[in-house]
Motif scaffolding. Structure first.
Motif, PDB file in Angstrom:
ATOM      1  N   ASN A 158       0.834  -1.211   0.000  1.00  0.00           N
ATOM      2  CA  ASN A 158       0.000   0.000   0.000  1.00  0.00           C
ATOM      3  C   ASN A 158       0.872   1.265   0.000  1.00  0.00           C
ATOM      4  O   ASN A 158       0.612   2.242  -0.730  1.00  0.00           O
ATOM      5  CB  ASN A 158      -0.921  -0.021   1.222  1.00  0.00           C
ATOM      6  N   ALA A 159       1.917   1.250   0.808  1.00  0.00           N
ATOM      7  CA  ALA A 159       2.815   2.417   0.840  1.00  0.00           C
ATOM      8  C   ALA A 159       3.520   2.603  -0.502  1.00  0.00           C
ATOM      9  O   ALA A 159       3.700   3.745  -0.994  1.00  0.00           O
ATOM     10  CB  ALA A 159       3.846   2.237   1.967  1.00  0.00           C
ATOM     11  N   GLU A 160       3.883   1.516  -1.098  1.00  0.00           N
ATOM     12  CA  GLU A 160       4.542   1.600  -2.410  1.00  0.00           C
ATOM     13  C   GLU A 160       3.593   2.166  -3.464  1.00  0.00           C
ATOM     14  O   GLU A 160       3.992   2.973  -4.319  1.00  0.00           O
ATOM     15  CB  GLU A 160       5.027   0.202  -2.805  1.00  0.00           C
ATOM     16  N   VAL A 161       2.333   1.763  -3.394  1.00  0.00           N
ATOM     17  CA  VAL A 161       1.341   2.298  -4.364  1.00  0.00           C
ATOM     18  C   VAL A 161       1.146   3.790  -4.154  1.00  0.00           C
ATOM     19  O   VAL A 161       1.001   4.586  -5.119  1.00  0.00           O
ATOM     20  CB  VAL A 161       0.009   1.539  -4.226  1.00  0.00           C
ATOM     21  N   THR A 162       1.149   4.232  -2.903  1.00  0.00           N
ATOM     22  CA  THR A 162       0.995   5.674  -2.619  1.00  0.00           C
ATOM     23  C   THR A 162       2.160   6.458  -3.224  1.00  0.00           C
ATOM     24  O   THR A 162       1.980   7.538  -3.831  1.00  0.00           O
ATOM     25  CB  THR A 162       0.931   5.908  -1.103  1.00  0.00           C
ATOM     26  N   ARG A 163       3.349   5.885  -3.063  1.00  0.00           N
ATOM     27  CA  ARG A 163       4.497   6.563  -3.649  1.00  0.00           C
ATOM     28  C   ARG A 163       4.392   6.582  -5.171  1.00  0.00           C
ATOM     29  O   ARG A 163       4.760   7.571  -5.835  1.00  0.00           O
ATOM     30  CB  ARG A 163       5.791   5.857  -3.204  1.00  0.00           C
ATOM     31  N   GLN A 164       3.859   5.495  -5.725  1.00  0.00           N
ATOM     32  CA  GLN A 164       3.686   5.476  -7.178  1.00  0.00           C
ATOM     33  C   GLN A 164       2.705   6.576  -7.645  1.00  0.00           C
ATOM     34  O   GLN A 164       2.925   7.226  -8.686  1.00  0.00           O
ATOM     35  CB  GLN A 164       3.174   4.083  -7.617  1.00  0.00           C
ATOM     36  N   MET A 165       1.631   6.788  -6.867  1.00  0.00           N
ATOM     37  CA  MET A 165       0.660   7.838  -7.238  1.00  0.00           C
ATOM     38  C   MET A 165       1.312   9.228  -7.160  1.00  0.00           C
ATOM     39  O   MET A 165       1.020  10.128  -7.987  1.00  0.00           O
ATOM     40  CB  MET A 165      -0.556   7.763  -6.302  1.00  0.00           C
ATOM     41  N   THR A 166       2.164   9.439  -6.189  1.00  0.00           N
ATOM     42  CA  THR A 166       2.857  10.743  -6.090  1.00  0.00           C
ATOM     43  C   THR A 166       3.751  10.978  -7.298  1.00  0.00           C
ATOM     44  O   THR A 166       3.798  12.085  -7.890  1.00  0.00           O
ATOM     45  CB  THR A 166       3.698  10.784  -4.792  1.00  0.00           C
ATOM     46  N   SER A 211       5.739  -4.393 -10.196  1.00  0.00           N
ATOM     47  CA  SER A 211       5.413  -2.959 -10.046  1.00  0.00           C
ATOM     48  C   SER A 211       6.685  -2.123  -9.959  1.00  0.00           C
ATOM     49  O   SER A 211       6.759  -1.004 -10.508  1.00  0.00           O
ATOM     50  CB  SER A 211       4.550  -2.743  -8.793  1.00  0.00           C
ATOM     51  N   ARG A 212       7.688  -2.653  -9.257  1.00  0.00           N
ATOM     52  CA  ARG A 212       8.943  -1.910  -9.144  1.00  0.00           C
ATOM     53  C   ARG A 212       9.607  -1.745 -10.506  1.00  0.00           C
ATOM     54  O   ARG A 212      10.094  -0.645 -10.861  1.00  0.00           O
ATOM     55  CB  ARG A 212       9.878  -2.627  -8.167  1.00  0.00           C
ATOM     56  N   THR A 213       9.600  -2.816 -11.257  1.00  0.00           N
ATOM     57  CA  THR A 213      10.220  -2.707 -12.598  1.00  0.00           C
ATOM     58  C   THR A 213       9.445  -1.731 -13.488  1.00  0.00           C
ATOM     59  O   THR A 213      10.019  -0.941 -14.245  1.00  0.00           O
ATOM     60  CB  THR A 213      10.268  -4.099 -13.236  1.00  0.00           C
ATOM     61  N   GLU A 214       8.137  -1.768 -13.370  1.00  0.00           N
ATOM     62  CA  GLU A 214       7.312  -0.869 -14.185  1.00  0.00           C
ATOM     63  C   GLU A 214       7.490   0.586 -13.758  1.00  0.00           C
ATOM     64  O   GLU A 214       7.478   1.520 -14.577  1.00  0.00           O
ATOM     65  CB  GLU A 214       5.846  -1.280 -14.088  1.00  0.00           C
ATOM     66  N   LEU A 215       7.645   0.830 -12.409  1.00  0.00           N
ATOM     67  CA  LEU A 215       7.859   2.208 -11.944  1.00  0.00           C
ATOM     68  C   LEU A 215       9.200   2.751 -12.467  1.00  0.00           C
ATOM     69  O   LEU A 215       9.340   3.931 -12.806  1.00  0.00           O
ATOM     70  CB  LEU A 215       7.808   2.258 -10.412  1.00  0.00           C
TER      71      LEU A 215
END
Length: 1022
Positions: free
Chosen positions: A464-472, A520-524
């Motif tokens: 969840n925290a990683e997704v929040t960072r992705q949205m930022t 997700s990390r690779t995609e980010l």
């Protein structure tokens, strides 16, 4: 009255000393004098004080004390206050329990106390049901009729109750007599008087009960049919026989003769089917002498009862003779002298004096006859009493052995049941331990599952925290969001599917989320590189950002749902943890309870193991004691005069010694095994018992064998036997103690048995010294020798026949030819018999030896083989002797009687050979039938020899005519005297020769019996 004084007074009468209750103490208890018990009963009109004192006595722990209490209580019930019975009924339950407790003992005072307490309980119940009967049972005929209230039903029930009452009295009678050794004077010993003393009260009660039962039965037979009262008559007959026998046995005891006069019942019981028999009934009266009874309770004896009825009655024949001479006494006037003269008076006086002397002589003779018959009857009664006592003792020992056997069987069954229970509990404990281990494994698995759920929740939070960072980052790179919008939607859907899958499978969800996190990390990373290169499309990204925000809102909603699911899963996890905690606590408590049960079972098993060890040791001690008794009994039989007539053979003694030696070896092995493992006591008990029997049998047979051998060898054998018994007792004495069982040494006993065996081997007959392997060869040799002897005899007879034809003429040649022809036929018959016997022996050996050889078969059946050898020798010897006798007869030097005797001897020898041959033959064997036919041929040939011999003898004697024509009177008289002297000498010689023949046959029978094993059938009779 002071209770302590009462207790002291009662203790004088009721104590633990095995002596009879003293008469003065009994009188103090029974008479209204300054003594406690009856004084208490009559003064306080009850037995409260008596029971208060008795209840302090340990009646349940001492059998002699209880026995003397029963005696005193019986006196109290008979002669105490009437309320004693009512007050004593309160203690009926205690008396019943005490009777049941003492009943567990099978001998001694315990069994007697049980029977006596049952009698006292029955007596109290009888008097409670029938209050008209006093305690001493003394009633008149009118009072007896009033007790039944003139109702036949009451009389019927009263008779049954009296039968039960009398049955208890008889049981006590029989119990006391069976516990005494009647072969000795037990009535003069203190212990015997202690047991016999209460029987005085029993005799008093039984006499009254018998009298009332007879009167009631006559009354019932006058009112009811005879068939209805058949059961009453049968029961009365049985009790009459017992009571008569017991009264008779009691009257012969010295103890009762000074204390009580016991009545004797009639020879036959009353005939209740005949109403007039009631007038013939005489009530038995028990008389207690004045010196042994109290003045207050002494029965008044009628004058008629004291008349001596034993005065001899004048014989009827003498009275008739007196009346015939002088007329009847009523018709004679002694003072009328008118018809009498002096001479007549003197004759009558002399005749009267003569008759008086004859009467006196007859009286004296009758008195001597009575005294002699009384003495003989007394001796016979004493012998009968001794035999009855021996029979009772044997029955008592048999019952005791049966009771001990039943007790041991019950203990063995209890131990088996305890063992089975222990095994069942062990199995249940194992199952419980398996369940506890399963619960522990389940708890471990749940704990691991909980750790996995916690780890999955932490991973979801990090995602969840990683997704929040992705949205930022997405807000910064709005120009690049539009390119990856479609990919993000797929990712969100993938995340949703992962969440759904998390609900179904927790482990797979965790792995899927991890893979999504990596992707997700690779995609980010790719998005960052893309945002740097796509700053030009910011406007398009603005619109796309709005769409992404809406998608973000949807993702937040889905995230909230996932969090809610995680919260529910956490609550479920807490519930599982709480249930696991409760289950763990219950498991701990169950484990503690199981541990406690296990400890209890271990303690119980230890106690049972100790009891089992004690039982094993007690059984071993019992076996050792039984073996000691057997050996002691065997040693006692050596000195018993009756044992002197017992005999045995040395061969049987050797077999018993060998069996004892083998048993001693097994005893040593069993003892070593028991010392190594004390659970194997059964084999040691079995071997000890068997060893006792075998050694005892060896001792008895050794003593019996010593009666058949010379004095020196007999003394040596007796000493060896006694030494063997002493060593056996010493060995058993060591085995009785646990500390000396290890050091028990059987070598001395074995050496003593080997010495007896060596002596027995020396005493065995010489015929038994053959080696077993030589018997088969010896049989063949003897049979061949017999055949050769018969052939040789036939050849000699043929030669003698030819010789007599050439030499003799006339009557002598005719007689010799006839005798030799019959002898030739006899030899042929014997030859055929020997051949048939050989064929039959071959059949016997082939059918009986199995896989063994012929020699082994003969060795196995050594006695039978030796019988064949002896019979063959006898046949060959008989044929040789007969030929010699025939040769002498033909030559005129022999006697015809010798030839006849030889013929009979050959017939007996062939009969012995036939008997020895067919003893093991099959009855359907063809060779057996041929042997029997040959035996009949020998018998016929023997008869022909005897007949021809007698005929020839008569022909020869006829030729020797007696011519007395030329003799004078003096010569004839002298010849007559010489003939009479010769006849007397020949008769005397004939008698002596007959006696000598009898002794020779007896000795021959003994030697033949030893050689052929006839004594085996009588072995061990000593």
């Amino acid at each position: 009255m002071d209770l302590s004084k009462i207790a002291v007074s009662i203790n004088k009468a009721i104590n633990t000393q095995e002596v009879a209750v003293k008469e003065k103490h009994a009188r103090n208890i029974l008479i209204l004098s300054p003594s406690p018990c009856i004084l208490g009963t009559h003064h306080e009109k009850g037995a409260h004080t008596f029971w208060a004192a008795v209840n302090r006595l340990p009646l349940s722990s001492n059998a002699v004390l209880c026995w003397k209490f029963c005696h005193v209580f019986h006196k109290l019930l008979r002669d105490g206050h009437p309320n004693v019975i009512k007050d004593s009924m309160r203690n009926k339950a205690d008396l019943t329990d005490m009777s049941r407790m003492w009943g567990h003992l099978s001998e001694g005072y315990g069994k007697l106390c049980s029977i006596y307490l049952k009698l006292l309980i029955t007596k109290m119940e009888f008097h409670i049901k029938n209050p008209r009967f006093p305690g001493n049972l003394q009633m008149s005929n009118r009072q007896l009729d009033e007790a039944g209230e003139n109702d036949v039903n009451n009389f019927f029930q009263l008779t049954v109750e009296m039968f039960d009452y009398l049955e208890c009295e008889l049981n006590l009678f029989l119990g006391v007599f069976s516990s005494l050794d009647m072969s000795r004077s037990v009535s003069v010993t203190a212990a015997g008087q202690c047991r016999l003393a209460p029987l005085i009260q029993v005799i008093l009660d039984s006499s009254h009960l018998y009298d009332y039962t007879v009167k009631l039965l006559f009354k019932l037979h006058s009112c009811l049919p005879a068939d209805t009262l058949q059961g009453h008559r049968d029961r009365f007959q049985e009790q009459f026989k017992k009571l008569k026998s017991l009264f008779y046995r009691s009257s012969n005891l010295q103890y009762f003769k000074r204390l009580i006069q016991i009545p004797q019942l009639p020879e036959n019981p009353p005939n209740f089917l005949r109403a007039s028999a009631l007038s013939e009934h005489i009530s038995p009266v028990v008389v207690i002498p004045a010196e042994s009874s109290s003045p207050e309770l002494e029965h008044v004896v009628e004058t008629d009862d004291l008349v001596d009825t034993d005065v001899p009655v004048l014989p009827a024949a003498l009275e008739t003779k007196f009346d015939d001479l002088f007329g009847t006494s009523a018709a004679i006037d002694p003072f009328n002298f008118n018809s009498q003269n002096g001479m007549r008076k003197d004759d009558k006086d002399r005749l009267i004096e003569q008759l008086t002397r004859e009467i006196q002589a007859l009286k004296d003779e009758l008195e001597s006859f009575r005294l002699e018959s009384g003495r003989l009857c007394q001796a016979l009664r004493g012998r009968v009493n001794e035999l009855e006592a021996e029979l009772a003792e044997q029955s008592h020992l048999r019952l005791q052995a049966a009771g001990e056997s039943e007790f041991l069987k019950a203990e063995l069954d209890d131990l088996r049941r305890v063992r089975e229970d222990t095994e069942k509990e062990q199995r249940s404990l194992t199952e419980i331990e398996k369940k506890a281990q399963a619960n522990e494994q389940r708890y471990t698995k749940l704990k691991e599952k909980y750790s996995e759920l916690v780890q999955s929740h932490a991973d979801l939070l990090r995602k969840n925290a990683e997704v929040t960072r992705q949205m930022t980052v997405a807000r910064v790179a709005q120009d690049e969001v539009d390119a990856v919008r479609r990919e993000m939607q797929g990712k969100v859907k993938a995340a949703q599917e992962v969440a759904d899958r998390q609900e179904r499978e927790q482990l797979e969800q965790l792995q899927e989320l991890q893979r999504e996190l990596v992707s997700s990390r690779t995609e980010l990373d790719s998005l960052k590189t893309t945002m740097a290169s796509s700053q030009q499309s910011s406007e398009v990204l603005g619109t796309q950002l709005v769409a992404l925000e809406s998608e973000k809102a949807e993702l937040v909603q889905s995230l909230s749902k996932v969090e809610a699911e995680l919260a529910s899963r956490g609550e479920e996890l807490e519930r599982v943890q709480s249930s696991l905690a409760t289950e763990r606590e219950s498991g701990v408590k169950t484990a503690e309870a199981l541990q406690n049960q296990l400890n209890e079972k271990e303690s119980r098993e230890q106690s049972l193991e100790s009891q089992l060890v004690t039982a094993r040791w007690s059984s071993l001690q019992g076996a050792v004691e039984e073996a000691e008794k057997i050996i002691q009994d065997s040693l006692a039989q050596i000195d018993d005069p009756v044992h002197i007539s017992c005999t045995s053979s040395a061969d049987y003694l050797a077999s018993r010694c060998q069996a004892s030696l083998d048993c001693i070896d097994r005893l040593h092995s069993a003892r070593e095994a028991f010392l190594a493992d004390n659970t194997g006591v059964s084999e040691l008990v079995r071997v000890v018992t068997q060893c006792g029997h075998l050694v005892g049998d060896t001792i008895v047979q050794g003593s019996a064998t010593s009666h058949m051998v010379p004095v020196e060898q007999a003394d040596a054998l007796s000493e060896s036997v006694k030494a063997c018994g002493a060593e056996a007792l010493a060995l058993l004495g060591q085995m009785k103690q646990q500390d000396s069982l290890t050091a028990a040494d059987s070598s001395k006993l074995k050496a003593a048995l080997e010495a007896i065996l060596a002596t027995a081997e020396k005493l065995r007959p010489r015929g038994l010294e053959l080696q077993q392997g030589e018997l088969g060869d010896l049989v063949e040799q003897e049979m061949a020798a017999t055949s050769a002897a018969v052939e040789s005899a036939a050849t000699r007879i043929e030669e003698m026949l030819n010789k007599t034809r050439a030499v003799d003429t006339g009557i002598k040649m005719e007689v010799n030819e006839r005798i030799l022809a019959s002898c030739t036929e006899l030899m042929r018959a014997i030859k055929q018999l020997v051949l048939s016997s050989k064929n039959l022996q071959k059949d016997i050996v082939e059918s009986g030896r199995g896989a063994a050889s012929m020699k082994e078969f003969y060795a196995k059946n050594s006695r039978w083989t030796e019988g064949l050898i002896s019979a063959s020798k006898a046949v060959g010897w008989g044929a040789t002797v007969m030929v010699d006798a025939a040769d002498l007869v033909v030559q005129g030097k022999g006697k015809f009687e010798e030839l006849m005797v030889c013929s009979h001897e050959i017939a007996a020898s062939t009969a012995q050979l036939v008997a020895a041959s067919k003893v093991k033959a099959d009855k359907d064997s063809g060779n057996l039938h041929r042997l029997q036919q040959a035996s009949r041929g020998v018998t016929q040939a023997t008869a022909a020899v005897v007949a021809s011999t007698k005929s020839g003898k008569s022909q020869i004697e006829e030729t020797d005519t007696m011519d007395f024509s030329s003799m004078t009177l003096t010569q004839i008289k002298r010849q007559e005297m010489d003939a009479q002297v010769l006849v007397l000498e020949l008769e005397t010689r004939l008698q002596k020769e007959r006696e000598r023949l009898g002794e020779l046959r007896k000795k021959h029978y003994e030697l033949a019996g030893v050689a052929e094993g006839w004594g085996e059938q009588e072995e061990g009779t000593g």
